[in-house]
Enzyme design. Structure first.
Site, PDB file in Angstrom:
ATOM      1  N   LYS A  39       0.826  -1.213   0.000  1.00  0.00           N
ATOM      2  CA  LYS A  39       0.000   0.000   0.000  1.00  0.00           C
ATOM      3  C   LYS A  39       0.862   1.266   0.000  1.00  0.00           C
ATOM      4  O   LYS A  39       0.617   2.186  -0.767  1.00  0.00           O
ATOM      5  CB  LYS A  39      -0.932   0.016   1.229  1.00  0.00           C
TER       6      LYS A  39
ATOM      7  N   ARG B 287     -10.112   0.138   8.191  1.00  0.00           N
ATOM      8  CA  ARG B 287      -9.703  -1.243   8.447  1.00  0.00           C
ATOM      9  C   ARG B 287     -10.813  -2.048   9.088  1.00  0.00           C
ATOM     10  O   ARG B 287     -10.630  -3.243   9.339  1.00  0.00           O
ATOM     11  CB  ARG B 287      -8.505  -1.251   9.391  1.00  0.00           C
TER      12      ARG B 287
ATOM     13  N   ARG C   7      11.309  -6.335   5.314  1.00  0.00           N
ATOM     14  CA  ARG C   7      11.175  -4.923   5.689  1.00  0.00           C
ATOM     15  C   ARG C   7      11.635  -4.702   7.137  1.00  0.00           C
ATOM     16  O   ARG C   7      12.268  -3.703   7.454  1.00  0.00           O
ATOM     17  CB  ARG C   7       9.733  -4.446   5.508  1.00  0.00           C
TER      18      ARG C   7
ATOM     19  N   ARG D  28      11.513  -1.695  11.476  1.00  0.00           N
ATOM     20  CA  ARG D  28      10.147  -1.437  11.953  1.00  0.00           C
ATOM     21  C   ARG D  28       9.749  -2.475  12.991  1.00  0.00           C
ATOM     22  O   ARG D  28       9.780  -3.686  12.728  1.00  0.00           O
ATOM     23  CB  ARG D  28       9.179  -1.441  10.767  1.00  0.00           C
TER      24      ARG D  28
ATOM     25  N   ARG E 298      -1.119  -9.588  13.072  1.00  0.00           N
ATOM     26  CA  ARG E 298      -1.653  -8.590  12.132  1.00  0.00           C
ATOM     27  C   ARG E 298      -2.416  -9.274  10.999  1.00  0.00           C
ATOM     28  O   ARG E 298      -3.461  -8.787  10.561  1.00  0.00           O
ATOM     29  CB  ARG E 298      -0.507  -7.748  11.566  1.00  0.00           C
TER      30      ARG E 298
HETATM   31  P1  ATP Z   1       1.911  -2.087   5.226  1.00  0.00           P
HETATM   32  O1  ATP Z   1       2.580  -0.825   5.660  1.00  0.00           O
HETATM   33  O2  ATP Z   1       2.842  -3.044   4.594  1.00  0.00           O
HETATM   34  O3  ATP Z   1       0.720  -1.808   4.372  1.00  0.00           O
HETATM   35  P2  ATP Z   1       0.375  -2.545   7.629  1.00  0.00           P
HETATM   36  O4  ATP Z   1      -0.892  -2.329   6.912  1.00  0.00           O
HETATM   37  O5  ATP Z   1       0.371  -3.609   8.643  1.00  0.00           O
HETATM   38  O6  ATP Z   1       1.509  -2.854   6.571  1.00  0.00           O
HETATM   39  P3  ATP Z   1       0.295   0.140   8.690  1.00  0.00           P
HETATM   40  O7  ATP Z   1      -0.846   0.491   7.809  1.00  0.00           O
HETATM   41  O8  ATP Z   1       1.462   1.027   8.678  1.00  0.00           O
HETATM   42  O9  ATP Z   1       0.897  -1.282   8.401  1.00  0.00           O
HETATM   43  O10 ATP Z   1      -0.307   0.017  10.184  1.00  0.00           O
HETATM   44  C1  ATP Z   1       0.499  -0.366  11.260  1.00  0.00           C
HETATM   45  C2  ATP Z   1      -0.343  -0.547  12.511  1.00  0.00           C
HETATM   46  O11 ATP Z   1      -0.995   0.703  12.859  1.00  0.00           O
HETATM   47  C3  ATP Z   1      -1.485  -1.556  12.405  1.00  0.00           C
HETATM   48  O12 ATP Z   1      -1.056  -2.872  12.629  1.00  0.00           O
HETATM   49  C4  ATP Z   1      -2.450  -1.031  13.499  1.00  0.00           C
HETATM   50  O13 ATP Z   1      -2.037  -1.428  14.786  1.00  0.00           O
HETATM   51  C5  ATP Z   1      -2.298   0.473  13.411  1.00  0.00           C
HETATM   52  N1  ATP Z   1      -3.309   1.056  12.497  1.00  0.00           N
HETATM   53  C6  ATP Z   1      -3.060   1.627  11.289  1.00  0.00           C
HETATM   54  N2  ATP Z   1      -4.202   2.008  10.696  1.00  0.00           N
HETATM   55  C7  ATP Z   1      -5.213   1.672  11.544  1.00  0.00           C
HETATM   56  C8  ATP Z   1      -6.631   1.758  11.497  1.00  0.00           C
HETATM   57  N3  ATP Z   1      -7.268   2.275  10.438  1.00  0.00           N
HETATM   58  N4  ATP Z   1      -7.342   1.302  12.560  1.00  0.00           N
HETATM   59  C9  ATP Z   1      -6.748   0.787  13.614  1.00  0.00           C
HETATM   60  N5  ATP Z   1      -5.420   0.636  13.722  1.00  0.00           N
HETATM   61  C10 ATP Z   1      -4.639   1.072  12.704  1.00  0.00           C
HETATM   62 MG    MG Z   2       2.039   0.969   5.085  1.00  0.00          MG
END
Ligand code: ATP
Ligand code: MG
Length: 190
Positions: free
Chosen positions: A13, A89, A128, A134, A145
């Protein structure tokens, strides 16, 4: 145009968002990055966020929605050209997003769904973790996750298919080619 980029952890993403903001002149908001910024600055919110993120769990909906609404209002130039990465989410977040946009006179136009098998996601996330340090990219947290993704986030796919705005994209391949696929899918919609 307001866009959501959706997909499992490690589906790319953030990578595709960086290209999309230039190609479509969008305003990028990554909720994960917003939260990591609070953690790095050691704010009160950062401490709360870290307690969830480090375990691989989601931040509570109400808190997440408040943070997002606040950020959007601090950046009025984002109105009507949002690229949301990592939000929504949950179904509750999707419903709140709909009213949040309606209150600001806009709507969600498309959801780009980056689709990849889990077997490809885990190695990407582990790599990563090694490359960037991270903290939540370790095997135990990754597994949690992915579990949370399948239980509470994946149902958004059907939610947006039902609304007729979901664009499925194969997230395995070269970064540039995936970007091309996204752009042509959005264009085909007209
Ligand atoms: P990537 O960056 O590869 O897409 P990812 O989707 O797991 O991976 P991030 O989107 O950066 O990573 O989110 C990291 C963490 O932040 C999530 O695991 C969650 O704990 C929190 N988080 C991020 N967005 C939300 C959301 N919309 N609602 C609740 N928690 C969130
Ligand atoms: Mg991301």
């Amino acid at each position: 145009m307001n866009l959501v980029i959706f997909g499992a952890p490690g589906s790319g993403k953030g990578t595709q968002s960086e290209l999309l903001i230039d190609n479509l002149n969008l305003y990028h908001i990554s909720t994960g990055e917003l939260l990591r910024d609070h953690i790095a600055r050691k704010t009160e919110l950062g401490k709360v966020a870290d307690s969830y993120i480090s375990k691989g769990n989601l931040i509570p909906d109400e808190l997440m929605i408040d943070i997002l609404a606040h950020h959007i209002d601090e950046h009025p130039e984002s109105n009507g050209r949002l690229l949301l990465d990592g939000f929504p989410r949950t179904i509750a977040q999707a419903e709140r997003l709909e009213s949040l946009l309606a209150e600001r006179g806009t709507k969600l136009d498309a959801v780009v769904g980056l689709e990849a098998p889990v077997s490809q996601l885990i190695p990407r996330l582990l790599r990563r973790g090694e490359e960037t340090g991270r903290a939540d990219d370790n095997l135990e947290t990754i597994n949690q996750r992915l579990k949370v993704y399948h239980e509470v986030s994946h149902p958004l796919r059907d939610h947006y298919i039902g609304k007729g705005i979901y664009h499925p994209i194969n997230a395995i391949g070269k970064v540039d080619e995936i970007q091309k696929e996204i752009l042509s899918s959005l264009k085909a919609k007209g």
